[in-house]
Design an enzyme around this catalytic site. Structure first.
Site, PDB file in Angstrom:
ATOM      1  N   HIS A  66       0.683  -1.038   0.135  1.00  0.00           N
ATOM      2  CA  HIS A  66      -0.075  -0.100   0.103  1.00  0.00           C
ATOM      3  C   HIS A  66       0.782   1.269   0.074  1.00  0.00           C
ATOM      4  O   HIS A  66       0.158   2.141   0.026  1.00  0.00           O
ATOM      5  CB  HIS A  66      -0.882   0.075   1.431  1.00  0.00           C
ATOM      6  CG  HIS A  66      -0.418   0.097   2.433  1.00  0.00           C
ATOM      7  ND1 HIS A  66      -0.294  -0.685   3.358  1.00  0.00           N
ATOM      8  CD2 HIS A  66       0.010   1.310   3.253  1.00  0.00           C
ATOM      9  CE1 HIS A  66       0.096  -0.118   4.655  1.00  0.00           C
ATOM     10  NE2 HIS A  66       0.527   0.939   4.507  1.00  0.00           N
ATOM     11  N   ASP A 110      -0.177  -7.805   1.328  1.00  0.00           N
ATOM     12  CA  ASP A 110       0.349  -6.289   1.448  1.00  0.00           C
ATOM     13  C   ASP A 110       1.873  -6.213   1.592  1.00  0.00           C
ATOM     14  O   ASP A 110       2.638  -6.034   2.374  1.00  0.00           O
ATOM     15  CB  ASP A 110      -0.159  -5.481   2.752  1.00  0.00           C
ATOM     16  CG  ASP A 110       0.287  -3.951   2.720  1.00  0.00           C
ATOM     17  OD1 ASP A 110       0.450  -3.522   1.864  1.00  0.00           O
ATOM     18  OD2 ASP A 110      -0.216  -3.409   3.724  1.00  0.00           O
ATOM     19  N   SER A 206       4.430   2.779   7.537  1.00  0.00           N
ATOM     20  CA  SER A 206       4.019   1.397   6.699  1.00  0.00           C
ATOM     21  C   SER A 206       5.217   0.908   6.317  1.00  0.00           C
ATOM     22  O   SER A 206       5.893   1.710   5.608  1.00  0.00           O
ATOM     23  CB  SER A 206       2.751   1.612   5.951  1.00  0.00           C
ATOM     24  OG  SER A 206       1.684   2.082   6.611  1.00  0.00           O
ATOM     25  N   GLY A 207       5.057  -0.305   6.182  1.00  0.00           N
ATOM     26  CA  GLY A 207       6.278  -1.108   5.504  1.00  0.00           C
ATOM     27  C   GLY A 207       7.477  -1.146   6.182  1.00  0.00           C
ATOM     28  O   GLY A 207       8.368  -2.163   5.890  1.00  0.00           O
TER      29      GLY A 207
END
Length: 264
Positions: A66, A110, A206-207
């Protein structure tokens, strides 16, 4: 409308779970104690980290799907991203590899690989993070950790310039299944963060990796709207064949056409 533009738009209108990343209830990491950390930024000077990621090969960074968007450069070897530290290496992204079964609506699968335009130079401040074994298991009660440059609380408007970290206790799957009944998939996701403590990842990083015993077991994916734990992490061991196959097929000239790619 292109597939990738559609994915970006869908990611912006998610239900009351939200893509995760801010470090809540944590503290400043020891300088360069996490040399695998990557800050994903645009070409804008001194911009905030759009997402986190981590170096798994000299020319590949692993992150969340994402995070797809205008990711023009990766900063490695950083502690304070507001400064031009001598340890930093800023490398453009030449190509991104989105998992072919990623769905933005539910944050399923994801995961994404970013091919760097040139190899990173491994130093004391820039190192690789180990991936798990195919049969790796992270058990409830085990203590792992996450780190990032996101905001330290939901009401903070500015992200942290320094790398923050926090320890998280792994949870039984039912904790996340009850919180996210339509999204959580125990075969490909992990649940982390004591629901009685305000500690975890939230918006902004994120990530980034969920690290357990110096191994990347998860990727920060999504959580509750206000940052209340537990949060959900992509289970890396479920995607090892895709990760290795994608990296092996890249030889500098040929793309893996079986997986969606996007130029930056």
């Amino acid at each position: 409308m292109s597939l990738f533009l559609l994915l970006i738009l869908l990611a912006c209108f998610l239900p009351p779970r939200t893509q995760a990343g801010e470090i809540i209830g944590g503290h400043e990491a020891r300088r360069h104690s996490r040399p695998y950390m990557a800050c994903l930024r645009t070409s804008k000077k001194r911009s905030e980290c759009l997402c986190g990621g981590f170096l798994i090969r000299e020319d590949f960074v692993l992150t969340a799907a994402h995070c797809i968007g205008s990711l023009y450069r990766v900063t490695l070897g950083a502690h304070d991203i507001s400064k031009k530290e001598r340890t930093q290496q800023v490398i453009p992204v030449s190509r991104g590899f989105l998992h072919p079964n990623y769905t933005a609506e539910k944050s399923a699968n994801d995961i994404m690989l970013l091919k760097l335009a040139r190899k990173a130079k491994l130093t004391s401040a820039v190192q690789l993070l180990s991936l798990p074994s195919p049969r790796a298991q992270v058990r409830p009660g085990q203590v792992c950790s996450v780190a990032g440059w996101g905001r330290a609380a939901p009401y903070h408007q500015k992200s942290s310039n320094i790398l923050l970290e926090v320890n998280l206790t792994m949870q039984d799957d039912y904790q996340c299944q009850s919180r996210f009944p339509e999204e959580y998939i125990k075969a490909t996701q992990l649940c982390a963060g004591d629901p009685n403590l305000r500690k975890g990842a939230f918006l902004g990083d994120s990530g980034g990796p969920l690290v357990c015993k110096n191994v990347a077991q998860g990727i920060v994916s999504y959580g509750e709207e206000h940052g209340v734990p537990p949060g959900v992490y992509t289970k890396i061991s479920s995607f090892l064949p895709w990760i290795h196959k994608t990296m092996q097929r890249w030889n500098g000239r040929r793309l893996n056409r079986k997986a969606p790619t996007f130029p930056v």
